[in-house]
Design an enzyme around this catalytic site. Structure first.
Site, short mmCIF file in Angstrom:
data_model
loop_
_atom_site.label_atom_id
_atom_site.label_comp_id
_atom_site.label_asym_id
_atom_site.label_seq_id
_atom_site.Cartn_x
_atom_site.Cartn_y
_atom_site.Cartn_z
N HIS A 1 0.83 -1.20 0.00
CA HIS A 1 0.00 0.00 0.00
C HIS A 1 0.87 1.25 0.00
CE1 HIS A 1 -2.96 -2.92 1.55
NE2 HIS A 1 -3.86 -2.13 1.02
N ASP B 1 -4.69 -6.31 -7.58
CA ASP B 1 -4.90 -5.60 -6.33
C ASP B 1 -5.18 -4.15 -6.69
OD1 ASP B 1 -5.09 -5.22 -3.61
OD2 ASP B 1 -3.18 -6.18 -3.14
#
Length: 488
Positions: free
Chosen positions: A182, A253
């Site tokens: 992230h 993702d």
């Protein structure tokens, strides 16, 4: 720019949005060709609202793919306010009962199907070999590749028996990383043979079990390619499809994650991912309408410019269509959804030296910063204990470097932590507490990788689910379950 190209592009985009209500732009896009959406924390406001939301979305297209992350354990979308009624993968791996894993996954699928969700972005099949891994941890079934493989297959089988499609993640394997994708790009330096011996068995098992989808990892493996896995044709096409034989849909993702966004941007990552062999693009929630429109244009323009073969975009669109057609939950009702979660949570406990607790314990809950995957999901033990012992005192510890509040001289003290090994300030505070109060009961609700030598009383739940908290409270308070696990 042909209408056909735009239609193919629309089919590959899995947009997100902000808030609990579907915006008008998304309803128009679904009616016009968007085949799927992904729901996130901000879209959730209880079961009734979610059922209404999915019904509204599906009114525009009855065959719509509606996905979210319901892993059980720490990562839940359905149970943000109270925590998951099902333990997560680490707890299931600790119990090491494949039938229990299968039935837990079936209970999750049943709940999702009843709320109108037909794609679960689960299970996590990464083998967590790095104790400092900031993004996988308790989301993994463990560190043994064969055990993780067996439970991955069991989870896929149980989940998909409800008609809800599963998605094994994060290919080719996020378990040995020390960086959260992230925030930055993790680099895995292992050679191919070493990496594959650990990371690939669960993906092989999930593919053999018929998993409908696989999610990519935003990680770099120099042994295979010079670009992240999400945009690597070597990994997605040559390895995943060619060597592992996967024929389902490959989903990225989130394209908002810094590991790829900072390098290629949303559009650049999207075009590269589809060219590499991905089929569905998780866009994220920010600027949803503008991004969905931009990606539609950019994918079609990449074909026109010769950067993306038209047949590859058409193939990706067809795979998403097949996934949506496959993900048709049937009528699968069970009455043991919460019971099976508690049965698994009890089996996962690790306890040593627990004393009898009195009526007025002090529960020190050491708060941590949740990862983006977990978000602001409720966790801890204090509320559960206080619900059973009204005289219990619950003290949130938000700054472990600050002095702890005065403690009673003789009453029991519980110190509740999550991933103690990853938080040096919390570790120091707990060790100081144990030195002052060696009778403290240490309750670890994350990875049990560090038990201080002074912790004579220790309890590990192997995850921060609501089920785990309830099971821990039963054990600590001496209240054993009255009902056995229901029959399969």
């Amino acid at each position: 720019m042909s209408a056909e190209l735009l239609r193919w592009a629309d089919a590959c985009i899995l947009p997100g949005f902000d808030g609990p209500t579907a915006p008008d732009w998304l309803l128009r896009r679904i009616a016009g060709g968007v085949r799927g959406v992904v729901l996130y924390h901000g879209n959730m406001d209880g079961p009734e609202q979610l059922a209404d939301l999915t019904a509204t979305l599906r009114a525009e297209n009855p065959d719509l793919l509606i996905g979210l992350d319901e892993e059980g354990g720490d990562v839940t979308r359905l149970h943000l306010a109270e925590g998951s009624p099902w333990p997560g993968n680490l707890a299931l791996g600790r119990a090491d009962d494949l039938d229990l894993t299968r039935r837990t996954a079936r209970a999750i699928g049943t709940r999702l199907a009843g709320l109108g969700v037909n794609l679960d972005l689960a299970p996590v099949v990464d083998v967590n070999t790095e104790s400092g891994n900031p993004v996988i941890g308790t989301r993994s079934f463990g560190s043994d590749p064969e055990r993780v493989a067996a439970h991955s297959a069991a989870f896929v089988t149980g989940l998909q028996s409800t008609g809800v499609a599963g998605c094994a993640k994060h290919f080719p394997g996020h378990g040995s990383t020390t960086v959260d994708s992230h925030h930055d790009l993790p680099v895995v330096t292992e050679g191919r043979a070493e990496f594959e011996a650990t990371a690939f068995p669960p993906f092989r098992a999930a593919v053999a079990a018929g998993v409908a989808a696989v999610m990519t990892a935003h990680i770099l493996l120099p042994a295979y390619d010079r670009v992240p896995a999400t945009v690597s044709r070597t990994l997605l096409t040559d390895v995943l499809r060619g060597r592992l034989g996967f024929q389902g849909a490959v989903i990225t993702d989130s394209l908002e994650m810094d590991a790829v966004h900072d390098r290629y941007g949303i559009a650049g990552t999207a075009v590269r991912a589809i060219a590499a062999g991905a089929d569905g693009l998780c866009v994220g929630t920010h600027r949803g309408e503008a991004r969905a429109r931009m990606l539609r244009t950019e994918l079609a323009a990449a074909v026109t410019a010769g950067e993306l073969p038209a047949e590859r975009l058409a193939e990706a669109a067809e795979r998403i269509a097949r996934l949506a057609d496959r993900a048709r939950p049937g009528r699968c009702l069970t009455d043991d959804q919460d019971d099976i979660g508690m049965a698994a949570a009890r089996r996962a406990l690790l306890a040593d030296g627990l004393p009898e607790l009195g009526e007025a314990p002090v529960v020190l809950e050491f708060q941590d910063e949740p990862t983006p995957a977990i978000g602001a999901t409720a966790w801890g033990l204090g509320e559960v204990v206080a619900g059973r012992l009204p005289r219990a005192r619950v003290v949130p510890v938000t700054d472990p470097a600050a002095p702890l509040p005065p403690l009673p001289a003789g009453g029991p003290v519980l110190a509740v932590v999550r991933d103690l090994h990853r938080h040096p300030a919390t570790r120091a505070a707990v060790e100081a507490l144990l030195a002052a109060r060696p009778d403290t009961v240490l309750v670890e609700m994350g990875l049990p990788h560090h038990r201080p030598a002074a912790a004579a009383a220790y309890l590990a739940t192997h995850g921060a689910s609501r089920a785990g908290a309830l099971a821990a409270a039963e054990l600590l308070l001496g209240r054993r379950p009255q009902r056995p696990a229901p029959p399969a």
